[in-house]
Design a protein around this motif. Sequence first.
Motif, PDB file in Angstrom:
ATOM      1  N   CYS A 349       0.862  -1.186   0.000  1.00 27.92           N
ATOM      2  CA  CYS A 349       0.000   0.000   0.000  1.00 27.92           C
ATOM      3  C   CYS A 349       0.896   1.233   0.000  1.00 27.92           C
ATOM      4  O   CYS A 349       1.450   1.612   1.024  1.00 27.92           O
ATOM      5  N   GLY A 350       1.034   1.851  -1.159  1.00 28.94           N
ATOM      6  CA  GLY A 350       1.914   3.009  -1.261  1.00 28.94           C
ATOM      7  C   GLY A 350       3.353   2.623  -0.980  1.00 28.94           C
ATOM      8  O   GLY A 350       3.900   1.702  -1.581  1.00 28.94           O
ATOM      9  N   SER A 391      -6.033  -2.550  -1.118  1.00 22.43           N
ATOM     10  CA  SER A 391      -5.621  -1.190  -0.769  1.00 22.43           C
ATOM     11  C   SER A 391      -5.940  -0.251  -1.905  1.00 22.43           C
ATOM     12  O   SER A 391      -6.026  -0.649  -3.069  1.00 22.43           O
ATOM     13  N   GLU A 393      -4.966   4.013  -2.705  1.00 22.50           N
ATOM     14  CA  GLU A 393      -4.353   5.241  -2.238  1.00 22.50           C
ATOM     15  C   GLU A 393      -3.721   4.986  -0.868  1.00 22.50           C
ATOM     16  O   GLU A 393      -2.813   4.179  -0.744  1.00 22.50           O
ATOM     17  N   GLU A 394      -4.193   5.652   0.205  1.00 28.93           N
ATOM     18  CA  GLU A 394      -3.597   5.487   1.516  1.00 28.93           C
ATOM     19  C   GLU A 394      -4.562   4.795   2.471  1.00 28.93           C
ATOM     20  O   GLU A 394      -4.600   5.079   3.660  1.00 28.93           O
ATOM     21  N   CYS A 395      -5.363   3.889   1.953  1.00 32.31           N
ATOM     22  CA  CYS A 395      -6.310   3.145   2.773  1.00 32.31           C
ATOM     23  C   CYS A 395      -6.174   1.656   2.535  1.00 32.31           C
ATOM     24  O   CYS A 395      -5.857   1.223   1.433  1.00 32.31           O
ATOM     25  N   SER A 524      -7.581   3.918   7.497  1.00 35.10           N
ATOM     26  CA  SER A 524      -6.767   4.979   6.917  1.00 35.10           C
ATOM     27  C   SER A 524      -5.497   5.164   7.719  1.00 35.10           C
ATOM     28  O   SER A 524      -5.536   5.231   8.942  1.00 35.10           O
ATOM     29  N   SER A 526      -3.062   7.619   6.455  1.00 35.07           N
ATOM     30  CA  SER A 526      -2.386   8.692   5.717  1.00 35.07           C
ATOM     31  C   SER A 526      -1.489   9.455   6.666  1.00 35.07           C
ATOM     32  O   SER A 526      -1.836   9.716   7.809  1.00 35.07           O
ATOM     33  N   LYS A 527      -0.370   9.818   6.106  1.00 35.45           N
ATOM     34  CA  LYS A 527       0.632  10.470   6.956  1.00 35.45           C
ATOM     35  C   LYS A 527       0.457  11.971   6.878  1.00 35.45           C
ATOM     36  O   LYS A 527       0.263  12.501   5.799  1.00 35.45           O
TER      37      LYS A 527
END
Length: 527
Positions: A349-350, A391, A393-395, A524, A526-527
Amino acid sequence: MSPKECSLHPRSMLDSMNALREEEEFCDITFVAGQDEIKVHKFVLIAASEYFRAMFSNDTKESKTGIVSFPDTSGDVVKQCINFIYTGKVDFTLDRITDFIKTSDIFCLHDLTDLYVEFLSENVTMENVAEMLSVALLYQKKLLITSIQIFFQENLNAFIESPELKSLSKDILLYLLSLVENWGKKYETLKWNAVMTWVKHDMLRRKDAFDDCFQSIDLAFLTRQFISENIICEALVTDSKKCLQKIVSHDYALEKCSKVPLACGQQMTGIISCDTKSRTVYRYSQIEDKWSVFTRLPPGISTKCLDVVEHKGIIYVTTGNAVFSYSELKWKKLYENDLEDEYNRCIICGKYIAMVTRRQVVLYELGVGTSSSIEIKRNAPCISNKFAITSMEECIYVIDAVPGCVNTRAFQINLRTMQSIQISKIPISVAEGSAFRYNGTVYAISNHSKEVVFHDDITKQWKFVPGLRIEKYNAGCKIHITDKLYIYDKQLRTKIATVELDKFLVSEDEQPPSPKDASVCCMSFSK
């Protein structure tokens, strides 16, 4: 009362000063260029250019003698610049245009330089494109670079067949190719042809430049058939470890070329499976349509709830409480804790590899070597041991078949806070099913009904993909998406089915069905 302005005065003054120059009246500076001597006025030069202002404001030879020599510049070029200073006019010509721009830039006549660039931007040709690009790069003229890019887009095919291509320097070729980034399959194929034409024109001297040229080719825009038939059978590619690694990094199989030596750590394609009984890791070639042994698990890696994934040529194995990697023929333990579990799924994931169990989520940052994990609180509803994940994006999306279940929470890596967002229930059971994402949408496949559903981000409901049933789907199958959707049994290493991606294009007027027994939690981080 405000003063009135005469719009003709500036033009009249310029004409008057130019007349004085042409009659050599009150001139106090002499330009010497070649065989030409040009009389000018110091105060006009100082007013027009900071270059001449600096020259005559200091104790320089030119300031003392009143003579300025240009031994390496043509008299015609200097006259053109002087004429512009006095009149604001210029006669354009492509002949010696580089000299004109160079001199106007030295003289700090910025308006004149811009006029030359504008003229060139409208007159890019097959014969002068390389010279124009050199000028654009030297003087950082974006307008000219844009014009060259448009010219290339319209004439790339013809340029490849022109003699001008073969005479380019490596740096100019690479920059021209960089102007054709992300234009699609057609242009990437032409770029490959351009590289091969240029290198083979002078193989002896240009062979060493091939590695750098090949890096400009975006393999993602090329079909597997093109790569198989044109690239991986090319000797320049097979003789280069750097080129082979580029192909590996883009998840393209090399088996079609028998000459390819398999270097350390070169993993072929993105479909990976592990037979937990024999502790053997297999890889699948979509070109050859077959599995082959890649490596074996070393002692110390538990197979109780093992999952495996490949990313950019590196194999990652998760065991519920540990993360391992396999690269360059070496196994390495990346992370371990004491929270053993009976079921685990891993996913890329990313920039992270995520290990999800019923009790925890571990995020290991790829390329950095840091990890973050958190145990699910004991008083929170737990997920079952047959969930699926994907996954986007950022989830991370966790799909679980236990009715009313609130799935594993998530956290923001920096704050280590828990956050979970429950979305609507899926209208079919996906116990031991699969989840995947395609084109920005999350899909799930039912092991029982063989139907496929997707999550509509607008209505926040799950909908059926109309008319799509994957009859041969078995429990726990894995999904891999490239040019098609590949469904395969991770234990038996059997390809169950392939589905064309256009099957997942769903009309917007599909009505969402009523929810039943499966819930999804979006975690989620996300940073």
